[in-house]
Motif scaffolding. Structure first.
Motif, PDB file in Angstrom:
ATOM      1  N   ASP A 176      -8.226  -7.238   6.146  1.00 18.25           N
ATOM      2  CA  ASP A 176      -8.735  -5.869   6.050  1.00 18.25           C
ATOM      3  C   ASP A 176      -7.777  -4.845   6.653  1.00 18.25           C
ATOM      4  O   ASP A 176      -7.871  -3.658   6.344  1.00 18.25           O
ATOM      5  N   SER A 177      -6.915  -5.268   7.536  1.00 18.04           N
ATOM      6  CA  SER A 177      -5.839  -4.409   8.031  1.00 18.04           C
ATOM      7  C   SER A 177      -4.725  -5.299   8.550  1.00 18.04           C
ATOM      8  O   SER A 177      -4.992  -6.363   9.124  1.00 18.04           O
ATOM      9  N   SER A 218      -1.005  10.063   8.059  1.00 19.60           N
ATOM     10  CA  SER A 218      -1.379   8.997   7.137  1.00 19.60           C
ATOM     11  C   SER A 218      -1.347   9.517   5.715  1.00 19.60           C
ATOM     12  O   SER A 218      -1.249  10.726   5.472  1.00 19.60           O
ATOM     13  N   LEU A 220      -3.296   8.668   1.717  1.00 23.24           N
ATOM     14  CA  LEU A 220      -4.253   7.931   0.896  1.00 23.24           C
ATOM     15  C   LEU A 220      -4.103   8.289  -0.584  1.00 23.24           C
ATOM     16  O   LEU A 220      -4.991   8.002  -1.376  1.00 23.24           O
ATOM     17  N   ASN A 256       0.272   4.165   0.546  1.00 25.05           N
ATOM     18  CA  ASN A 256      -0.645   4.590   1.605  1.00 25.05           C
ATOM     19  C   ASN A 256      -0.227   3.988   2.946  1.00 25.05           C
ATOM     20  O   ASN A 256      -0.107   2.777   3.080  1.00 25.05           O
ATOM     21  N   ASP A 258      -0.308   4.449   7.514  1.00 29.12           N
ATOM     22  CA  ASP A 258      -0.941   5.035   8.693  1.00 29.12           C
ATOM     23  C   ASP A 258      -0.020   4.825   9.882  1.00 29.12           C
ATOM     24  O   ASP A 258       0.391   3.695  10.166  1.00 29.12           O
ATOM     25  N   ASN A 276      -2.039   1.745   5.307  1.00 33.67           N
ATOM     26  CA  ASN A 276      -3.322   2.344   5.645  1.00 33.67           C
ATOM     27  C   ASN A 276      -4.446   1.355   5.319  1.00 33.67           C
ATOM     28  O   ASN A 276      -4.565   0.901   4.176  1.00 33.67           O
ATOM     29  N   GLU A 278      -7.608   1.844   5.042  1.00 31.49           N
ATOM     30  CA  GLU A 278      -8.662   2.388   4.193  1.00 31.49           C
ATOM     31  C   GLU A 278      -8.344   2.075   2.731  1.00 31.49           C
ATOM     32  O   GLU A 278      -7.203   2.241   2.277  1.00 31.49           O
ATOM     33  N   LEU A 279      -9.313   1.618   1.989  1.00 35.59           N
ATOM     34  CA  LEU A 279      -9.179   1.224   0.578  1.00 35.59           C
ATOM     35  C   LEU A 279      -8.278   0.005   0.406  1.00 35.59           C
ATOM     36  O   LEU A 279      -7.754  -0.235  -0.685  1.00 35.59           O
ATOM     37  N   ARG A 281      -7.913  -4.225   1.007  1.00 42.27           N
ATOM     38  CA  ARG A 281      -8.358  -5.572   1.374  1.00 42.27           C
ATOM     39  C   ARG A 281      -7.544  -6.541   0.538  1.00 42.27           C
ATOM     40  O   ARG A 281      -7.507  -6.445  -0.675  1.00 42.27           O
TER      41      ARG A 281
END
Length: 751
Positions: A176-177, A218, A220, A256, A258, A276, A278-279, A281
């Motif tokens: 996930d990150s 960051s 996105l 993307n 971060d 990043n 977010e969004l 996986r």
């Protein structure tokens, strides 16, 4: 340069002549960061640099000796381990658990620097230039292994970091990150400098103090730098261009990202750089691996300027590559602001004749040459010559340009497609997005799904046919919109969190394959200006169109801000017509040329409309750009006056910089006055980077002002007196008025 492992304390010390980076293995197997900064002499244990104090309300573990990971400076903190701060890695198992505990399982030290699989990264040309440490961390219950890679260069105060995750167990995992680097610092007494972006206002340097909580930059939108570049600099509050400590972090990634800084309530700092989350996986099946992009971490104890110059050297010589890395780039005439989309065979040939007469070396046919392209609402994706504008195709034009001794270039936007195009009509399914919803349009364009091999194959073949069939020497590669409604029908539901990253990998694949076919091709990157300027792009495109804003005095700010992270050799700069298309401002041809000189020099105007005096000046500008090309490309860049803040009540937004040769025997100074004053004091421009023992001849280019030779110490401590008509009527040769530029050349006198 050494990477020393002290077995008695399980300590690693990465050190060269400028920096030390120290961490150790704790009793529980976690990696404990001890120090990053100027070089330390001590070869022994430095474990006392970490103060471990018990505090109430912290989560502790008995098997770690009542140690709380929430207060320990770590190398690669993991979610679900007891560290409640933002962590570098979050992994989910088949049960939905995010609990993980990565511990030390071994290490390897190698000479040199291995490449990253599928991702651009810095490199060495000789194994003696660097050493690489690979630390293996493992969670046997989870079946996860993390290989942390650290490279230290022999001659640069740089640490590069990346991580490879391996599923060594029998079950699938979800990442996930996965940050490329995490750096814990002991105190928060820092300012943060970032480069904010907006269309035509790229690289605006902003400096703010750190505060408790999170801050950073960051992206996105699928690109690296539409709103902010992937770059953060931490500086001590009193640090300036020449003094004080600074740490810079950049990410070699074109999607993307971060880069975040978190200050805890106890004053500790955690800086993370990576994709990043977010969004995002990523599925990690048994036996599969995932590679993070490379983070570049630079330290300076001699101010912001020294840190920037390290980035300049690293990116220019060890990220950019290929035959154009070290060559002087050709002086271009781009057709866009000369003709816009009204390009045709006759106009381009006439411009080429003019370009050759003036001493230019490359003609670039920009937007409008293909398909049925007469405005920006059609034909993106149809990469064949416009049948009306070029009824005989592009070959006669290319042959004419080559016959004049010039190079020939074309504009492409390969990642996009117009709805009004043959490509879209044939393959609407190739568009990235969820077809059950109405898709957003950007500049009348959709985004092609670069995660699909058949799409990439088509693009490579279509571009290769044009490039090979017309002996194209140069490509301007543009990307004029962000990714939106990101969904790929080519992938299953469980893979949709991978699409942003797979798109970036597809872009790298396209560039690699094209350069494999055409190794001499010079590619200039651009993305609505600087919306995709990041270190990774330089592995394919050694120069970048850093902004659509070509107004000279706005461009001064853009080039100044960009210089925090990138060398002049990256910045493609064009002299364009006035009134300027973006601002309506009128600046002299001299000023426009003096700004564009500091970078990859070129023009974007119609030479047929020039009078004799302008033609004479352009020939002089081109001769100057060629004469000082090596100095500007390879010299050391020093920022002198900051256009983002008032320098004094009498010079509210002046800007200045100097490029000094590596042997410090030659320099070129640029000074830019946005607004003239009346009856103002004489300004003294203090230089930097010179040899104080050397006596320099000082010549002003374009204005006949006599100056006595000066020693370097005087030029740095007293400065150049910028006498002109605003403060002394005895010097009318330097004109009054706004938007003034002055260029000074210094060369050492043999005594």
């Amino acid at each position: 340069m050494t990477i020393a492992f002290l077995e008695s304390s399980l300590q690693f010390h990465l050190r060269n002549n400028a920096i030390s980076y120290v961490f150790r293995v704790l009793e529980g197997g976690e990696l404990n960061h001890l120090y990053f900064g100027s070089r330390l002499r001590d070869d022994g244990p430095l474990t006392d640099l970490q103060e471990i104090l018990f505090r109430d309300m912290l989560s502790v573990s008995d098997d770690r000796g009542m140690l709380s990971l929430e207060q320990i400076r770590q190398e690669y903190p993991v979610t679900g381990s007891g560290d409640l701060r933002p962590c570098a890695l979050t992994v989910c198992d088949e049960r939905g658990s995010h609990v993980a505990r990565l511990t030390y399982a071994g290490h390897t030290i190698i000479n040199g620097k291995p490449p990253l699989q599928g991702l651009p990264s810095t490199y060495v040309e000789d194994t003696g230039e660097a050493q690489t440490l690979e630390i293996i961390l493992r969670d046997d219950k989870l079946g996860l292994q993390a290989a942390l890679q650290y490279t230290i260069f022999e001659d640069l105060p740089v640490i590069t970091r990346s991580v490879r995750l391996d599923n060594v167990g029998p079950h699938h995992l979800a990442v996930d990150s996965a940050y490329s680097a995490s750096l814990d610092l002991p105190d928060a007494d820092w300012d943060m400098i970032t480069l904010s972006n907006a269309w035509s206002r790229e690289s605006e340097a902003e400096r703010v103090p750190l505060r408790t909580g999170g801050q950073g930059v960051s992206s996105l939108d699928g690109r690296s730098s539409k709103h902010a570049g992937p770059f953060v600099m931490l500086t001590r509050p009193g640090a300036d261009e020449t003094h004080g400590e600074a740490i810079g972090v950049s990410l070699a990634y074109s999607g993307n990202f971060d880069i975040g800084v978190n200050v805890s309530s106890l004053g500790g700092v955690r800086l993370r750089a990576g994709i990043n989350p977010e969004l995002f996986r990523w599925r990690l099946e048994p036996g599969e691996s995932f590679q993070t992009p490379e983070a570049l971490i630079v330290h300076s104890d001699q101010g912001l300027g020294a840190l920037s110059r390290t980035f300049h050297t690293l990116l220019r010589t060890r990220m950019a590559r290929g035959p154009w890395r070290d060559r002087r780039r050709p002086v271009a005439l781009n057709t866009y602001e000369a003709l816009y989309m009204n390009v045709d065979e006759r106009n381009v040939m006439e411009l080429a004749d003019q370009a050759a007469d003036l001493g230019m070396e490359l003609v670039v046919v920009d937007d409008g040459w293909f398909g049925q392209r007469d405005w920006d609402d059609a034909s993106i994706g149809d990469w064949a010559a416009h049948p009306v504008k070029f009824p005989r195709g592009l070959k006669p034009v290319a042959d004419h340009v080559h016959g004049l001794g010039l190079k020939f270039g074309l504009w492409f936007e390969p990642e996009m497609v117009n709805a009004d195009s043959d490509l879209y009509r044939a393959h609407p399914d190739w568009v990235l997005g969820d077809a059950t919803y109405e898709l957003s349009i950007g500049r009348h364009q959709y985004v092609l799904d670069l995660t699909r091999p058949e799409v990439r194959d088509h693009i490579v073949e279509a571009l290769s046919a044009v490039i090979g069939g017309n002996d194209v020497d140069y490509v301007k590669w543009n990307m004029n919109r962000s990714l939106s409604e990101v969904f790929s029908a080519a992938w299953p539901a469980e893979a949709q969190g991978e699409i942003y990253h797979r798109y970036v990998l597809g872009y790298y694949d396209l560039m690699s394959r094209l350069l494999e076919r055409f190794p001499e091709l010079l590619i200039e990157a651009g993305s609505g200006g600087g919306a995709r300027l990041d270190p990774a792009v330089l592995a394919f495109s050694p120069q970048h169109w850093i902004s659509e804003d070509t107004d000279a005095m706005e461009r001064v700010k853009i080039q100044y801000g960009t210089s925090y992270a990138y060398p002049l050799s990256v910045m493609s700069n064009h002299v364009t017509p006035v009134p300027n298309a973006q601002t309506g401002r009128v600046a002299s041809l001299k000023t426009r040329g003096d700004v564009a000189l500091f970078g990859v020099f070129g023009y974007e105007l119609d030479p047929r409309s020039l009078d004799g005096e302008d033609r004479r000046l352009i020939r002089e500008q081109i001769a100057l750009s060629k004469e000082y090309s090596e100095l500007l490309r390879c010299g050391d860049f020093y920022r002198l006056l900051d256009p983002f803040r008032a320098n004094s009540a009498f010079a509210p937004a002046d800007a200045a910089w100097v490029v000094v040769s590596r042997n410090r025997r030659e320099a070129l100074v640029g000074y830019y006055r946005t607004r003239v004053g009346v009856n103002v004091p004489v300004r003294y421009l203090r230089l930097a980077g010179l040899d104080e023992r050397v006596r320099y001849a000082v010549d002003e280019i374009g204005f006949d002002v006599e100056r006595r030779p000066r020693y370097g110490d005087e030029l740095e401590r007293v400065g150049l007196a910028l006498i002109d008509g605003s403060n002394c009527q005895l010097h009318p040769r330097v004109p009054l008025g706004d938007n003034l530029s002055r260029i000074f050349h210094l060369h050492a006198l043999d005594e």
